[in-house]
Design an enzyme around this catalytic site. Structure first.
Site, short mmCIF file in Angstrom:
data_model
loop_
_atom_site.label_atom_id
_atom_site.label_comp_id
_atom_site.label_asym_id
_atom_site.label_seq_id
_atom_site.Cartn_x
_atom_site.Cartn_y
_atom_site.Cartn_z
N GLU A 47 0.85 -1.20 0.00
CA GLU A 47 0.00 0.00 0.00
C GLU A 47 0.88 1.24 0.00
OE1 GLU A 47 -2.80 0.32 3.31
OE2 GLU A 47 -2.77 2.50 3.13
N ARG A 51 0.03 10.38 0.88
CA ARG A 51 0.25 11.39 1.91
C ARG A 51 1.39 12.33 1.57
NH1 ARG A 51 -0.18 7.50 7.24
NH2 ARG A 51 -2.08 6.51 6.50
N THR A 75 -4.73 5.83 1.82
CA THR A 75 -5.15 7.20 2.13
C THR A 75 -5.98 7.77 0.99
OG1 THR A 75 -2.97 7.37 3.23
CG2 THR A 75 -4.35 9.30 3.31
N LYS A 135 -11.19 -1.90 6.21
CA LYS A 135 -10.01 -1.61 7.02
C LYS A 135 -10.51 -1.18 8.40
CE LYS A 135 -6.28 1.86 6.94
NZ LYS A 135 -5.06 2.15 6.16
C1 3PG Z 1 -2.34 3.30 7.82
O1 3PG Z 1 -2.58 4.23 7.08
O2 3PG Z 1 -2.75 2.16 7.62
C2 3PG Z 1 -1.62 3.58 9.08
O3 3PG Z 1 -1.09 4.86 9.12
C3 3PG Z 1 -0.58 2.60 9.45
O4 3PG Z 1 -0.47 2.73 10.80
P1 3PG Z 1 0.90 2.46 11.53
O5 3PG Z 1 1.84 3.53 11.08
O6 3PG Z 1 0.58 2.56 13.01
O7 3PG Z 1 1.39 1.09 11.16
#
Ligand code: 3PG
Length: 213
Positions: A47, A51, A75, A135
């Site tokens: 993924e 961002r 995102t 999710k």
């Molecule tokens: C996401 O977008 O899935 C999260 O920001 C991932 O979260 P993490 O940085 O706590 O693993």
């Protein structure tokens, strides 16, 4: 309520990916070596979060340069983001949440989309629109496995990809939950490792993660 084509496709895709590295790329030039390290370590489904300014270029570079990778955009916040994911040839799109616009756009086709949920009301919106792979975000701050267990009761058809606060120490515990198809997280390729080009370290963490299930 039966699943729509987009969610059915997402379910198929995530079935082959117990662990999904969530990567945030500041320099597009890092994208290909990073993806190669992940694939070499055994994690093909990646993924790329939307961002950073470099995100689209980075995702496109991986799609073109690392054919063994299965790239999704994360995102994804708007129908426009969803369209951009399809346009660059991403395999899927994933969102920390949902909106009517996103669910409507995604359910119009068979491009794999995974909306994000946190509450029972979120689940009602997603399931009603035909999305039964979601999710669970943010997973740990949002109540952890106790919250997931509680949500599982009224929504037996739903499968979860928890992310947010998952790492080496707790990923196996989440993966053992019968309603969890995959977990995602940034622990495999954290910003510090990408910044220093520590591809060997990323590959090693990917290898360890690929053995979790
Ligand atoms: C996401 O977008 O899935 C999260 O920001 C991932 O979260 P993490 O940085 O706590 O693993």
């Amino acid at each position: 309520m039966s699943a729509n084509a987009s969610s059915t496709r997402a379910r198929q895709l995530l079935a082959s990916a117990p662990v999904i590295p969530v990567i945030t790329i500041d320099r597009a030039a890092d994208a290909v070596p990073l993806a190669r390290a992940l694939v070499k370590g055994g994690l093909r489904v990646i993924e790329v979060t939307l961002r950073t300014d470099a995100a689209m270029e980075a995702a496109s570079a991986i799609i073109a340069g690392v054919p063994d990778a299965v790239v999704g955009l994360g995102t994804v916040l708007t129908a426009d983001d969803l369209a951009r994911a399809q346009k660059i040839g991403a395999a899927f799109a994933i969102s920390p949440g949902w909106s009517d616009g996103l669910l409507k756009a995604a359910s119009a086709g068979d491009f794999a989309f995974v909306p994000g949920i946190q509450t029972a009301s979120d689940l009602i919106a997603c399931v009603t629109a035909g999305f039964d792979v979601v999710k669970f975000f943010p997973a740990v701050p949002g109540g952890g496995l106790a919250a997931l267990n509680a949500l599982s009761g009224p929504f037996p058809s739903v499968t979860y990809c928890p992310t947010g606060g998952i790492g080496e120490a707790n990923a196996a515990e989440w993966l053992a939950h019968p309603k969890v198809c995959s977990v995602g997280g940034s622990w495999i390729a954290p910003a510090s490792a990408i910044a220093t080009g520590d591809w060997a370290g990323i590959e090693a963490r990917a290898r360890a993660a690929s053995r979790l299930r």
